[in-house]
Scaffold this motif. Structure first.
Motif, short mmCIF file in Angstrom:
data_model
loop_
_atom_site.label_atom_id
_atom_site.label_comp_id
_atom_site.label_asym_id
_atom_site.label_seq_id
_atom_site.Cartn_x
_atom_site.Cartn_y
_atom_site.Cartn_z
N GLY A 1 0.84 -1.11 0.13
CA GLY A 1 0.18 -0.10 0.39
C GLY A 1 0.65 1.42 0.29
N LYS A 2 2.42 1.21 -0.31
CA LYS A 2 2.97 2.59 -0.78
C LYS A 2 2.83 3.80 -2.02
CE LYS A 2 7.69 1.06 1.35
NZ LYS A 2 6.56 0.04 1.66
N THR A 3 2.76 4.21 -1.49
CA THR A 3 2.49 5.72 -2.56
C THR A 3 3.47 5.53 -3.15
OG1 THR A 3 3.62 7.60 -1.49
CG2 THR A 3 1.26 6.71 -0.57
N ALA A 4 3.54 6.17 -3.78
CA ALA A 4 4.48 6.16 -5.69
C ALA A 4 5.52 7.24 -4.77
CB ALA A 4 3.57 7.34 -7.20
N THR A 5 5.68 8.27 -4.67
CA THR A 5 6.15 8.72 -3.48
C THR A 5 7.81 7.92 -3.25
OG1 THR A 5 5.26 11.25 -3.60
CG2 THR A 5 7.10 10.78 -2.42
N GLU A 6 6.66 7.50 -2.23
CA GLU A 6 7.43 6.22 -1.08
C GLU A 6 8.09 5.20 -2.18
OE1 GLU A 6 4.77 6.36 2.79
OE2 GLU A 6 5.08 4.63 1.22
N ILE A 7 7.41 4.73 -3.17
CA ILE A 7 8.72 4.07 -4.03
C ILE A 7 9.56 4.72 -4.67
CG2 ILE A 7 8.29 1.84 -6.13
CD1 ILE A 7 5.04 1.14 -4.82
#
Length: 433
Positions: free
Chosen positions: A24-30
């Motif tokens: 469930g990570k965001t695009a920014t985190e990935i």
């Protein structure tokens, strides 16, 4: 090393994206984990996701209801004879238990249903991201993108015609690209030829390998009987190496006869400057040692005082026609004008340039063809065409330009040679010149 080396996403990085989606990570985190821009992650998922479940083209009201899996309503349409549940029935248009599923995940991040908790009840399109499938699809796209020609129709026809016209004149691909602007590199043209994308096929090229069954022959003995009693002291190949070093000889000639059938009244004397890839052809009728000597007398008359500068040294084989080497070395007044040295028997790599040129000009003088009709003027024309080619072996220069730069234009003209326009260079059968 390519500028995109270690930048493109590979299977390992795609697995990290998959794990991020599953957690469930965001695009920014990935993007932060992979040290890439956020749009890169979004494009990767959107471009390589696949459709795992396709929604009905004519959906019912139940298909967008979150309660569809647990709904037990019957007879909402008023038909008491219906024995099925109302869930999924397309006749139903209104339901008091309807709870809309407002999911629009396919149009915004994460673009897939990998982590969606409503995936089991949602009747909309389900998209999933699989790293292995994504990597395979990306490789396929990269392969297909390199296929075909990135040319407009007019550009393709110009390229094809230019290459075909040049090859028909006997020009090499390298020379064609140096003399015209077709907008493609040497490797690309050879690839197009081998892939059948242009009219010129590999067998049309000047020196393509043609496979055939080899004939078993008894090795020839190149030592002539006339040579057994010839004293070549101080003129052997080892003597040439010492002479070259001591006298700092930079430019010299390699000399040989182009093979011709015995029934041919004439032969071609090939002399080459290996440093410049420069060639000069002389036709000799019934050549003998005396005729060869007279040929150098003729060259001295043509060059005058420049002869000693041009013909400082000559390296040749032990052909009996060169047995009058002492007469070649001196003029009619007994003054030394050049120095002649001999290679060892059956060691052709001691004068490789002239051997290579004799192979190249086989497209002009075919094996077994009589050379009776060729004139000295024709040989000058052929030499001019050969020396006006752009050659990769001399950094894309022309042999005639190097010769002129070293000896001067006047010496070049004294040999009755001309500089041919690159587009007009022809390497064809000698009878067509």
């Amino acid at each position: 090393m390519g500028k995109n080396k270690d930048i493109q996403l590979n299977l390992t990085r795609r697995r990290i994206i998959f794990d991020g989606l599953s957690e469930g990570k965001t695009a920014t985190e990935i993007a932060s984990i992979l040290q890439r821009h956020k749009p890169t992650i979004s494009r990767e998922i959107r471009n390589y996701r696949y459709l795992a479940f396709k929604a009905d083209k004519k959906p019912s009201i139940c298909s967008s209801c979150l309660n569809v899996k647990t709904c037990s309503y019957r007879h909402k349409c008023g038909l008491s004879t219906c024995s099925t549940k109302c869930a999924g029935c397309k006749s139903l248009s209104v339901c008091d238990k309807y709870k809309p599923n407002k999911c629009d995940i396919e149009n915004h991040f994460p673009f897939v249903c990998n982590k969606c908790k409503f995936a089991s009840v949602c009747m909309k399109n389900h998209y999933l991201y699989d790293p292995a499938k994504a990597d395979e699809e990306a490789k396929k796209i990269r392969t297909e993108s390199r296929e075909g020609l990135n040319l407009l129709e007019e550009e393709y026809h110009f390229l094809d015609k230019t290459i075909k016209d040049g090859v028909n004149k006997g020009q090499s691909i390298y020379h064609i690209l140096k003399s015209t602007d077709v907008g493609r590199c040497l490797k690309s043209i050879y690839n197009y030829s081998h892939q059948g994308k242009i009219s010129v096929q590999p067998l049309d090229l000047p020196r393509v390998v043609r496979l055939k069954k080899r004939q078993t022959k008894i090795p020839k003995k190149y030592e002539y009987n006339e040579n057994k009693n010839i004293d070549r002291s101080h003129r052997m190949y080892c003597d040439w190496l010492v002479f070259q070093a001591k006298n700092r000889v930079i430019v010299y000639w390699q000399m040989d006869f182009l093979g011709a059938p015995k029934k041919s009244e004439q032969q071609i004397l090939t002399i080459v400057i290996p440093q410049f890839e420069f060639i000069y052809l002389v036709p000799l009728e019934f050549p003998t040692a005396q005729i060869v000597k007279e040929t150098f007398d003729m060259l001295q008359n043509m060059l005058g005082d420049d002869f000693e500068k041009v013909f400082e040294a000559i390296l040749t084989d032990r052909d009996s026609k060169f047995n009058s080497f002492k007469e070649i070395e001196t003029d009619n007044d007994g003054i030394v004008r050049t120095h002649v040295f001999f290679c060892n028997p059956s060691v052709s790599n001691e004068k490789p340039s002239v051997e290579n040129f004799n192979q190249q000009i086989r497209s002009i003088f075919k094996k077994g063809v009589k050379l009776n009709d060729i004139t000295f003027e024709q040989c000058n024309v052929i030499s001019s065409h050969l020396n006006s080619r752009f050659l990769n072996s001399i950094d894309g220069k022309r042999p005639c330009d190097l010769f002129i730069e070293y000896f001067g234009i006047e010496v070049f003209r004294k040999l009755n040679l001309k500089v041919i326009n690159p587009k007009d260079v022809k390497i064809i059968k000698f009878k067509k010149y």
